[in-house]
Write a protein that holds these residues in place. Structure first.
Motif, PDB file in Angstrom:
ATOM      1  N   ALA A 336     -26.003  28.850  81.275  1.00 62.71           N
ATOM      2  CA  ALA A 336     -25.850  28.001  80.097  1.00 62.71           C
ATOM      3  C   ALA A 336     -27.055  27.076  80.029  1.00 62.71           C
ATOM      4  CB  ALA A 336     -24.558  27.188  80.179  1.00 62.71           C
ATOM      5  N   GLN A 337     -27.724  27.043  78.872  1.00 57.33           N
ATOM      6  CA  GLN A 337     -28.916  26.203  78.734  1.00 57.33           C
ATOM      7  C   GLN A 337     -28.698  25.157  77.652  1.00 57.33           C
ATOM      8  OE1 GLN A 337     -32.613  28.178  77.690  1.00 57.33           O
ATOM      9  NE2 GLN A 337     -33.826  26.433  78.402  1.00 57.33           N
ATOM     10  N   ASN A 338     -29.082  23.918  77.958  1.00 57.86           N
ATOM     11  CA  ASN A 338     -29.001  22.835  76.986  1.00 57.86           C
ATOM     12  C   ASN A 338     -30.049  23.017  75.888  1.00 57.86           C
ATOM     13  OD1 ASN A 338     -26.896  21.477  78.160  1.00 57.86           O
ATOM     14  ND2 ASN A 338     -28.133  19.839  79.052  1.00 57.86           N
ATOM     15  N   ALA A 339     -29.812  22.350  74.770  1.00 60.18           N
ATOM     16  CA  ALA A 339     -30.781  22.342  73.670  1.00 60.18           C
ATOM     17  C   ALA A 339     -32.142  21.914  74.210  1.00 60.18           C
ATOM     18  CB  ALA A 339     -30.315  21.393  72.581  1.00 60.18           C
ATOM     19  N   SER A 340     -33.202  22.597  73.787  1.00 62.12           N
ATOM     20  CA  SER A 340     -34.534  22.342  74.336  1.00 62.12           C
ATOM     21  C   SER A 340     -35.159  21.062  73.797  1.00 62.12           C
ATOM     22  CB  SER A 340     -35.460  23.525  74.050  1.00 62.12           C
ATOM     23  OG  SER A 340     -35.025  24.674  74.743  1.00 62.12           O
TER      24      SER A 340
END
Length: 451
Positions: A336-340
């Motif tokens: 899961a990746q946070n907003a860049s």
């Protein structure tokens, strides 16, 4: 056919290959993974387990031209303090859903430049983390330190917060190279930072150095490595400079005609590697080195070495949670990746939501292939017995996985029973060999040179 000719024939000098700090790699993430997935995966962590936590601080006082990381320059503390409040809110939200008794086996502050935080901000951030999860008994708390952006007061704050490992970026000590890449950092400044770190009882030290930089020669990298060795770091990461000016616009400031050729990059890597080995370091995976007795050295010898977004680790936690803009988390269920962008990340957290914007849910053979690639990246081999035990592979299925690489890389790979290994003289080919176990679209897999 000599070794380098064979390497060239198999694509070492012109291939673009992922660094495989994850599988699948981040370019394959999609928006199918949502904040709801992230929350569910956190809640599924068994009570009492230890996890790793990564904190991202995406700010720098100056933007080095060579760097392709997502970061922004600021001369004022104002945007940093605003970001810190958002980060604290995200930490508190995580704390509300963490299962009971979870502890931190690893805590890492990265960036950007985490040491641009003022001492009071460091203390505030550390306390926010301590409020949701205590350190495990054998914890490690590491911070990326810019020798140009550190002082006594900030080191006092970090030591008081429990930092027990420091990581310093060196890149190269040559004056001309530093000017060309927009990173001025003298050996004296670096040495002073190391002395201040060790004066606080922090004896574990990592250092990063780059090969493949403009104007770099075997003589220049030899001098830089020897200066670095005089500081006696416990671990060294020898990364290849990735020149991607179409992605990182500030790299357009670096003259491409001053860059070494791929063949020269290999010579630079081998020169630096030999110097570390002569000085008693153990080779860890494709680009790390560690002194005897260091955690990475022990992990390699005991079969516990792992690959993650920071490179190599001796942490065996199943869960890594990344907080802050663009941070990536890894769970047994997926990534899961946070907003860049900082603005999108801030908006999500202020709305009372987690900032997950993309990711990947493991499916099919993802976990099997992930483990195969991790084995190759960590030990230059594949433990077929482990794969058969953990994934239920038959002998025939295992041999089917081996067949393509043993045929294509004949003479570079050997198999004994269910074990596969890359011969020492062919280890430069490791990422290219690992790529053959990657079933995703390689045109989207990344832009790093294979050497």
């Amino acid at each position: 056919m000599d070794t380098k000719t064979q390497f060239a024939k198999l694509g070492l000098f012109d291939a673009k290959v992922p660094r495989y700090t994850s599988y699948p790699t981040a370019p394959h993430f999609s928006n199918d993974v949502t904040p709801t997935d992230f929350e569910g995966w956190v809640k599924a962590i068994p009570a009492g387990n230890s996890i790793s936590l990564y904190i991202h601080v995406p700010f720098c006082r100056r933007l080095c031209w060579f760097c392709a990381c997502r970061t922004q320059g600021t001369q004022s503390d104002d945007p940093v303090r605003i970001y810190l409040q958002t980060l604290k809110a995200e930490i508190a939200s995580l704390g509300q859903i963490l299962p009971k008794g979870v502890t931190l086996s690893r805590l890492h502050w990265g960036g950007g430049t985490p040491t641009l935080l003022a001492p009071d901000m460091m203390t505030e951030l550390a306390q926010a983390i301590a409020d949701i999860a205590p350190f495990a008994t054998d914890y490690e708390f590491s911070v990326e330190i810019d020798p140009n952006e550190i002082d006594e007061a900030r080191l006092d704050a970090l030591a008081a917060a429990g930092m027990n490992r420091a990581s310093i970026g060196v890149q190269d000590f040559d004056d001309d190279i530093q000017k060309t890449i927009g990173r001025i950092q003298s050996f004296d400044i670096t040495k002073k930072a190391v002395e201040m770190i060790r004066a606080r009882g922090i004896t574990s030290l990592n250092a990063d150095i780059l090969y493949g930089l403009p104007h770099q020669t075997k003589e220049r990298i030899t001098e830089s490595v020897q200066k670095l060795l005089s500081l006696s770091p416990d671990r060294v990461a020898l990364y290849g400079y990735a020149h991607v000016p179409w992605m990182a616009k500030r790299q357009q400031m670096i003259p491409s005609d001053a860059l070494p050729t791929p063949q020269e990059r290999l010579d630079l890597f081998e020169t630096a590697t030999q110097l570390f080995m002569w000085d008693g370091y153990t080779e860890i995976g494709i680009d790390h080195f560690a002194l005897k007795g260091d955690g990475l050295d022990v992990a390699l010898r005991t079969g516990k070495l792992r690959r993650n977004f920071q490179g190599y680790t001796d942490d065996t936690a199943d869960v890594l949670i990344g907080l802050g803009a663009s941070s990536i988390s890894r769970f047994p269920q997926g990534y899961a990746q946070n907003a860049s962008s900082t603005s999108a990340y801030t908006a999500a957290v202020r709305a009372g939501e987690f900032a997950t914007a993309r990711g990947h849910t493991f499916k099919g053979e993802d976990l099997l292939r992930s483990r195969i690639i991790e084995m190759l990246m960590c030990t230059f081999g594949i433990d077929g017995a482990e794969l058969q035990r953990d994934f239920g592979l038959s002998d025939a299925a295992l041999m089917a996985h081996y067949r393509e690489v043993t045929e294509k890389f004949e003479g570079m790979i050997e198999t004994v029973g269910c074990q596969l290994s890359i011969k020492p003289e062919a280890r430069a080919m490791t990422r290219i060999i690992a790529r053959h176990f990657d079933t995703y679209d390689l045109s989207k897999a990344g832009h790093s040179s294979a050497i």
